[in-house]
Design a protein around this motif. Structure first.
Motif, PDB file in Angstrom:
ATOM      1  N   VAL A 247     -42.606 -22.799 -47.627  1.00  0.00           N
ATOM      2  CA  VAL A 247     -42.974 -22.847 -46.217  1.00  0.00           C
ATOM      3  C   VAL A 247     -44.372 -22.252 -46.030  1.00  0.00           C
ATOM      4  N   PRO A 248     -45.084 -22.641 -44.969  1.00  0.00           N
ATOM      5  CA  PRO A 248     -46.396 -22.058 -44.699  1.00  0.00           C
ATOM      6  C   PRO A 248     -46.306 -20.544 -44.522  1.00  0.00           C
ATOM      7  N   SER A 249     -47.317 -19.857 -45.011  1.00  0.00           N
ATOM      8  CA  SER A 249     -47.335 -18.393 -44.947  1.00  0.00           C
ATOM      9  C   SER A 249     -47.779 -17.858 -43.593  1.00  0.00           C
ATOM     10  N   GLY A 250     -48.193 -18.749 -42.702  1.00  0.00           N
ATOM     11  CA  GLY A 250     -48.636 -18.318 -41.380  1.00  0.00           C
ATOM     12  C   GLY A 250     -50.093 -17.919 -41.334  1.00  0.00           C
ATOM     13  N   GLY A 251     -50.837 -18.250 -42.380  1.00  0.00           N
ATOM     14  CA  GLY A 251     -52.252 -17.903 -42.418  1.00  0.00           C
ATOM     15  C   GLY A 251     -52.875 -18.348 -43.721  1.00  0.00           C
ATOM     16  N   ASN A 270     -57.384 -13.840 -45.726  1.00  0.00           N
ATOM     17  CA  ASN A 270     -58.585 -14.549 -45.286  1.00  0.00           C
ATOM     18  C   ASN A 270     -58.529 -15.037 -43.845  1.00  0.00           C
ATOM     19  N   SER A 271     -57.379 -14.931 -43.203  1.00  0.00           N
ATOM     20  CA  SER A 271     -57.289 -15.321 -41.795  1.00  0.00           C
ATOM     21  C   SER A 271     -57.084 -14.118 -40.882  1.00  0.00           C
ATOM     22  N   ASP A 272     -57.216 -12.904 -41.445  1.00  0.00           N
ATOM     23  CA  ASP A 272     -57.197 -11.671 -40.647  1.00  0.00           C
ATOM     24  C   ASP A 272     -55.917 -11.535 -39.817  1.00  0.00           C
ATOM     25  N   GLY A 273     -54.776 -11.740 -40.468  1.00  0.00           N
ATOM     26  CA  GLY A 273     -53.532 -11.611 -39.730  1.00  0.00           C
ATOM     27  C   GLY A 273     -52.341 -11.340 -40.619  1.00  0.00           C
ATOM     28  N   VAL A 274     -51.329 -10.693 -40.038  1.00  0.00           N
ATOM     29  CA  VAL A 274     -50.044 -10.464 -40.699  1.00  0.00           C
ATOM     30  C   VAL A 274     -49.001 -11.259 -39.918  1.00  0.00           C
ATOM     31  N   ALA A 275     -48.452 -12.291 -40.553  1.00  0.00           N
ATOM     32  CA  ALA A 275     -47.527 -13.203 -39.888  1.00  0.00           C
ATOM     33  C   ALA A 275     -46.091 -12.750 -40.096  1.00  0.00           C
ATOM     34  N   ARG A 276     -45.263 -12.947 -39.055  1.00  0.00           N
ATOM     35  CA  ARG A 276     -43.835 -12.646 -39.171  1.00  0.00           C
ATOM     36  C   ARG A 276     -43.065 -13.944 -39.369  1.00  0.00           C
TER      37      ARG A 276
END
Length: 302
Positions: A247-251, A270-276
């Motif tokens: 699945v996509p990692s959200g970033g 590299n997208s400056d985010g922590v995805a839940r």
């Protein structure tokens, strides 16, 4: 959600809902097993280890710094604490040096460190010209060090005596690994595969193109691995490494992830985010929630 501590290549440690603790290149974090102490590496050329108290947070200064010392190597990238709370291990990527640091009853550094130097290399001249320690793990009172440069999981006693290493196929580039069910599972950053030491291996991702697997964890009968390049989280069966889901990692560039109950937090550097992601079913599902953090590299639930 538990309190999260997020390290990386931004201005410092981010504690969502509280603020920032300024500390440069804090790319990996670890807790003391019983004391309110957080340890971080400072991934600079001459590396640092720093201990912070977690019982109070100052809006101006963040967590309180308790102690700091040299990591005894260059570019430290991983830190771990023994379950007894008496030892801390650090992996220095730059020169491949690992170290054992004694901790006192307050969780502070004490005495002289045990410096574990290594030699060797691998077939990838661009990445394996010498040793590159990438992860430190205590397992069954043995210190294990993933060495991306020498295709080994190095092993040491708690007093620093070398033991026979686990040797992986040439060009594997072991990065992170986990023990489960009597097996050792290893993410190969350079060959794009997940290995069961002494057994089979399989691609970490089913996607086309280059993949540089990052973090790996085993939960129940499933192996989870982050894929940099495809920007996905793969789920493999622990028995045979067959692909269950991806699945996509959200970033972009999932460098690390951590489970927190039914949540999976993914540090997308590299997208400056922590995805839940929601893992209540066992398989990660996107939620759309992303915490904005500059260049995150490690996420640690309290």
């Amino acid at each position: 959600m538990k309190q999260l501590y997020i390290g990386g290549y931004g201005p410092g440690i981010v504690t969502p809902g509280l603020g920032l603790t300024p500390t440069p290149a804090s790319s990996f974090l670890a807790f003391h097993p019983v004391l309110p102490v957080l340890y971080t590496v400072g991934e600079l050329e001459q590396g640092r280890l720093t201990a912070f108290g977690t019982t109070a947070f100052d809006p101006a200064d963040g967590l309180s710094e308790l102690a700091s010392r040299s990591s005894e190597g260059s570019s430290p990238c991983h830190v771990a604490v023994h379950p007894s709370g008496a030892l801390l291990a650090v992996a220095n990527y730059g020169d491949g040096t690992a170290g054992l640091h004694h901790l006192d009853e307050h969780g502070l550094f004490t005495g002289d460190p045990i410096v574990l130097r290594h030699e060797g290399g691998g077939p990838r001249a661009d990445r394996q010209e010498g040793p590159h320690a990438h992860q430190a793990v205590f397992h069954d009172d043995v210190l294990h060090i993933a060495d991306l440069g020498t295709d080994e999981i190095r092993r040491y006693t708690l007093t620093g005596l070398p033991l026979e290493p686990v040797v992986l196929p040439p060009g594997t580039g072991p990065r992170h690994f986990a023990f489960a069910g009597g097996h050792l599972y290893v993410a190969g950053e350079l060959d794009g595969r997940v290995h069961i030491a002494g057994g089979p291996s399989a691609p970490a991702s089913g996607a086309e193109g280059l993949n540089y697997p990052s973090h790996l964890e085993v939960r129940g009968d499933l192996v989870y691995v982050g894929n940099r390049g495809p920007n996905t989280i793969s789920v493999l069966r622990a028995t045979d490494l067959s692909l269950v889901a991806e699945v996509p990692s959200g970033g972009d560039w999932p460098r690390h992830f951590a489970f927190d109950g039914d949540d999976l937090w993914v540090a997308n550097q590299n997208s400056d985010g922590v995805a839940r992601l929601d893992v209540s079913s066992g398989l990660p599902q996107p939620t759309g929630e992303v915490l904005e953090v500059k260049a995150p590299a490690c996420v640690l639930p309290a």
